[in-house]
Write a protein that holds these residues in place. Structure first.
Motif, PDB file in Angstrom:
ATOM      1  N   VAL A 333       0.861  -1.182   0.000  1.00 23.38           N
ATOM      2  CA  VAL A 333       0.000   0.000   0.000  1.00 23.38           C
ATOM      3  C   VAL A 333       0.895   1.230   0.000  1.00 23.38           C
ATOM      4  N   ASN A 334       0.602   2.180  -0.865  1.00 23.91           N
ATOM      5  CA  ASN A 334       1.378   3.415  -0.936  1.00 23.91           C
ATOM      6  C   ASN A 334       0.747   4.506  -0.095  1.00 23.91           C
ATOM      7  N   ALA A 335       1.580   5.326   0.516  1.00 23.37           N
ATOM      8  CA  ALA A 335       1.095   6.464   1.295  1.00 23.37           C
ATOM      9  C   ALA A 335       0.301   7.407   0.399  1.00 23.37           C
ATOM     10  N   GLY A 336      -0.656   8.111   1.010  1.00 24.08           N
ATOM     11  CA  GLY A 336      -1.417   9.111   0.269  1.00 24.08           C
ATOM     12  C   GLY A 336      -2.717   8.602  -0.303  1.00 24.08           C
ATOM     13  N   VAL A 337      -3.070   7.316  -0.044  1.00 22.17           N
ATOM     14  CA  VAL A 337      -4.365   6.808  -0.500  1.00 22.17           C
ATOM     15  C   VAL A 337      -5.340   6.830   0.663  1.00 22.17           C
ATOM     16  N   ASN A 338      -6.621   6.970   0.353  1.00 22.14           N
ATOM     17  CA  ASN A 338      -7.662   6.953   1.365  1.00 22.14           C
ATOM     18  C   ASN A 338      -7.696   5.591   2.051  1.00 22.14           C
ATOM     19  N   TRP A 339      -7.755   5.578   3.376  1.00 26.92           N
ATOM     20  CA  TRP A 339      -7.659   4.290   4.074  1.00 26.92           C
ATOM     21  C   TRP A 339      -8.841   3.379   3.763  1.00 26.92           C
ATOM     22  N   TYR A 340      -9.976   3.944   3.350  1.00 25.37           N
ATOM     23  CA  TYR A 340     -11.107   3.103   2.968  1.00 25.37           C
ATOM     24  C   TYR A 340     -10.799   2.319   1.686  1.00 25.37           C
ATOM     25  N   GLU A 341      -9.926   2.877   0.852  1.00 24.03           N
ATOM     26  CA  GLU A 341      -9.589   2.229  -0.414  1.00 24.03           C
ATOM     27  C   GLU A 341      -8.290   1.435  -0.332  1.00 24.03           C
ATOM     28  N   ALA A 342      -7.546   1.615   0.764  1.00 24.26           N
ATOM     29  CA  ALA A 342      -6.229   0.991   0.881  1.00 24.26           C
ATOM     30  C   ALA A 342      -6.375  -0.503   1.152  1.00 24.26           C
ATOM     31  N   LYS A 343      -6.007  -1.320   0.190  1.00 26.14           N
ATOM     32  CA  LYS A 343      -6.079  -2.771   0.355  1.00 26.14           C
ATOM     33  C   LYS A 343      -5.182  -3.432  -0.690  1.00 26.14           C
ATOM     34  N   HIS A 344      -4.767  -4.648  -0.372  1.00 23.92           N
ATOM     35  CA  HIS A 344      -3.908  -5.379  -1.302  1.00 23.92           C
ATOM     36  C   HIS A 344      -4.017  -6.865  -0.979  1.00 23.92           C
ATOM     37  N   VAL A 345      -4.067  -7.683  -2.012  1.00 26.30           N
ATOM     38  CA  VAL A 345      -4.089  -9.136  -1.857  1.00 26.30           C
ATOM     39  C   VAL A 345      -3.021  -9.716  -2.782  1.00 26.30           C
ATOM     40  N   THR A 386       4.780 -24.431   0.120  1.00 27.98           N
ATOM     41  CA  THR A 386       3.619 -23.843   0.802  1.00 27.98           C
ATOM     42  C   THR A 386       3.245 -22.546   0.091  1.00 27.98           C
ATOM     43  N   ARG A 387       1.980 -22.390  -0.137  1.00 33.07           N
ATOM     44  CA  ARG A 387       1.488 -21.157  -0.760  1.00 33.07           C
ATOM     45  C   ARG A 387       0.596 -20.430   0.249  1.00 33.07           C
ATOM     46  N   LEU A 388       0.868 -19.135   0.455  1.00 30.57           N
ATOM     47  CA  LEU A 388       0.116 -18.318   1.401  1.00 30.57           C
ATOM     48  C   LEU A 388      -0.584 -17.181   0.671  1.00 30.57           C
ATOM     49  N   ARG A 389      -1.794 -16.887   1.111  1.00 31.81           N
ATOM     50  CA  ARG A 389      -2.491 -15.695   0.614  1.00 31.81           C
ATOM     51  C   ARG A 389      -2.400 -14.608   1.679  1.00 31.81           C
ATOM     52  N   LEU A 390      -1.920 -13.439   1.273  1.00 28.82           N
ATOM     53  CA  LEU A 390      -1.753 -12.294   2.176  1.00 28.82           C
ATOM     54  C   LEU A 390      -2.747 -11.209   1.783  1.00 28.82           C
ATOM     55  N   ALA A 391      -3.512 -10.730   2.745  1.00 35.41           N
ATOM     56  CA  ALA A 391      -4.479  -9.658   2.493  1.00 35.41           C
ATOM     57  C   ALA A 391      -4.226  -8.513   3.473  1.00 35.41           C
ATOM     58  N   VAL A 392      -4.148  -7.298   2.947  1.00 38.67           N
ATOM     59  CA  VAL A 392      -3.928  -6.101   3.757  1.00 38.67           C
ATOM     60  C   VAL A 392      -5.142  -5.192   3.625  1.00 38.67           C
ATOM     61  N   THR A 393      -5.720  -4.815   4.741  1.00 44.30           N
ATOM     62  CA  THR A 393      -6.801  -3.826   4.777  1.00 44.30           C
ATOM     63  C   THR A 393      -6.507  -2.851   5.914  1.00 44.30           C
ATOM     64  N   PHE A 394      -7.260  -1.768   5.955  1.00 46.40           N
ATOM     65  CA  PHE A 394      -7.085  -0.771   7.012  1.00 46.40           C
ATOM     66  C   PHE A 394      -8.384  -0.603   7.790  1.00 46.40           C
ATOM     67  N   THR A 395      -8.251  -0.406   9.110  1.00 48.35           N
ATOM     68  CA  THR A 395      -9.408  -0.130   9.960  1.00 48.35           C
ATOM     69  C   THR A 395      -9.437   1.322  10.409  1.00 48.35           C
ATOM     70  N   SER A 396      -8.377   2.069  10.117  1.00 47.69           N
ATOM     71  CA  SER A 396      -8.282   3.505  10.367  1.00 47.69           C
ATOM     72  C   SER A 396      -7.070   3.997   9.593  1.00 47.69           C
ATOM     73  N   PRO A 397      -6.852   5.313   9.486  1.00 48.18           N
ATOM     74  CA  PRO A 397      -5.682   5.778   8.739  1.00 48.18           C
ATOM     75  C   PRO A 397      -4.358   5.254   9.297  1.00 48.18           C
ATOM     76  N   GLY A 398      -4.314   4.960  10.604  1.00 47.79           N
ATOM     77  CA  GLY A 398      -3.070   4.528  11.205  1.00 47.79           C
ATOM     78  C   GLY A 398      -3.053   3.090  11.666  1.00 47.79           C
ATOM     79  N   THR A 399      -4.061   2.303  11.281  1.00 41.48           N
ATOM     80  CA  THR A 399      -4.128   0.909  11.722  1.00 41.48           C
ATOM     81  C   THR A 399      -4.445   0.008  10.532  1.00 41.48           C
ATOM     82  N   CYS A 400      -3.580  -0.963  10.286  1.00 41.49           N
ATOM     83  CA  CYS A 400      -3.838  -1.905   9.207  1.00 41.49           C
ATOM     84  C   CYS A 400      -4.024  -3.301   9.780  1.00 41.49           C
TER      85      CYS A 400
END
Length: 430
Positions: A333-345, A386-400
């Motif tokens: 996730v790059n800085a400067g994006v809205n935390w509601y939209e910040a996600k990556h899989v 082993t294959r792992l799926r990694l998902a990143v989401t945010f619950t606030s601007p400073g908490t992922c």
């Protein structure tokens, strides 16, 4: 430079009393703000709807019914949509009720049918901007826009100060080479905001500060006559401007709405315009939303400036991993994006590791911090099996939130069904 494409971009500003819609398409040179009909130059769309006797929805300006025939009367009339939206409760309709997302879907559908924006086979991108974006409002608006037919990946949301930033940086650069002021009237208060761009960093970082507030309610008026109140408002506005401009080099000011008027703000507007540019209008937020959606859709390039607003992620998040045989930094996730939209899989294959290392780097100067997510119970398998799926989401601007799932490895090793998660405070240490 704006790219030629068949994308249809909408910026929709939802406010308590009205809505504005600005659109861009390859058929126009610059974003345009729409009226209900081409004949009237009235870009303020009412936050109210009615359903006629035939079941067709329309914007409703609050006019009373004149038709005496019961069969021709409107089935439903709903006003105060913005307030109802912030409450999020079902809306009574006389013989039943509508879910709030259903009502908003109807309202957005009316916005989409405004003259001038219907283009054949165009792919629609929609940015909605509101004064303050909450998690509940984010979910509601996403549901409503999806129900109105917008693809989830083409739905964007941001607050008014973010729209102010995007409007500003899409004007001529000589208008924002110094600080930029925004003068609002909200809740019986005159409010001054200042946008400052720190060009000492790469990329440059923009922030908005609430610089001054001045109440102008009945208590402040204190029984003054109309003429006396005009003079007092002028004085109060002048004092507010001095606080806004104090120790700042403001190159341009934007006055939102029609509250600020030369009929009373004579001395203050003269001061406002002294060696500065000043503009007054109502569609700054919808235009800013349209510009932001154009950038999200890839129609325009960024301006080399990141907006560090209150809803923006303040760090760059990534991992060190081997890609095509070489160690590389992999951005999540790059800085400067809205935390509601910040996600990556993504999916990854560990080399025997029993933990995930996430790196966070501040958008301003600062040290990179390592955050660990341990994977207890991960089955013992051969290296790189082993294959792992990694998902990143945010619950606030400073908490992922980091979530990892064991996928097994094809037909060789079944998934264990194990999942791991961790919430990371990006203001602290790992």
């Amino acid at each position: 430079m704006i790219q030629a494409t068949n994308e249809l971009i909408l910026g929709i500003d939802l406010q308590e009393e009205y809505t504005q819609v600005t659109y861009y398409h390859k058929s126009v040179r610059e974003p345009l703000t729409l009226s209900i009909t081409p004949q009237e130059n009235q870009p303020l769309l009412p936050m109210a709807v009615r359903q006629d006797a035939e079941g067709i929805w329309h914007f409703w300006n609050g006019e009373p019914e004149t038709e005496e025939n019961e069969d021709k009367k409107d089935r439903v009339r709903i006003s105060g949509i913005y307030q109802k939206m912030t409450e999020g409760k079902p809306v009574p309709t006389g013989d039943g009720e509508m879910k709030m997302q259903e009502l908003l879907a109807v309202y957005f559908g009316l916005c989409f049918r405004l003259p001038g924006i219907l283009t054949q086979n165009a792919r629609m991108h929609v940015m909605v901007t509101v004064k303050e974006l909450t998690e509940e409002l984010n979910a509601l608006l996403n549901q409503a826009l999806a129900q109105a037919g917008i693809e989830p990946d083409n739905i964007y949301l941001q607050d008014h100060l973010s729209s102010f930033f995007f409007y500003t940086v899409n004007q001529k650069k000589e208008l924002w080479y110094q600080d930029v002021a925004l003068l609002e009237y909200e809740n019986q208060e005159m409010v001054g905001y200042v946008l400052h761009i720190d060009s000492s960093t790469r990329p440059a970082i923009a922030r908005v500060e609430k610089a001054a507030v001045q109440p102008v309610n009945e208590e402040v008026r204190a029984g003054r006559s109309e003429d006396e109140w005009k003079k007092e408002k002028d004085r109060l506005f002048f004092e507010l401007l001095k606080k806004v401009f104090e120790r700042r080099n403001v190159s341009v000011s934007y006055l939102m709405g029609d509250f600020y008027s030369k009929s009373w703000a004579q001395r203050s507007i003269q001061f406002l315009c002294y060696k500065r540019h000043a503009f007054q209008g109502k569609n700054l937020y919808s235009k800013g939303a349209c510009y932001a959606a154009m950038e999200r859709a890839g129609l325009t390039a960024g301006k080399g400036v990141i907006f560090g607003g209150r809803d923006m992620v303040q760090v760059n998040l990534g991992m060190e991993m081997r890609i095509c045989g070489k160690e590389n930094y992999y951005p999540l996730v790059n800085a400067g994006v809205n935390w509601y939209e910040a996600k990556h899989v993504c999916e990854l294959i560990p080399r025997g590791e029993k933990q995930i290392r996430i790196l966070s780097t501040p958008m301003t100067q600062g040290e990179t911090v390592e955050h660990l997510l341990r994977l207890p119970g991960l089955p013992e398998r051969p290296d790189r099996a082993t294959r792992l799926r990694l998902a990143v989401t945010f619950t606030s601007p400073g908490t992922c939130r980091i979530q990892v799932e064991d996928l097994g490895f094809g037909g060789l090793y079944k998934s264990s069904g194990l999942k791991w998660s961790r919430e990371i405070d990006l203001g602290g240490r790992g």
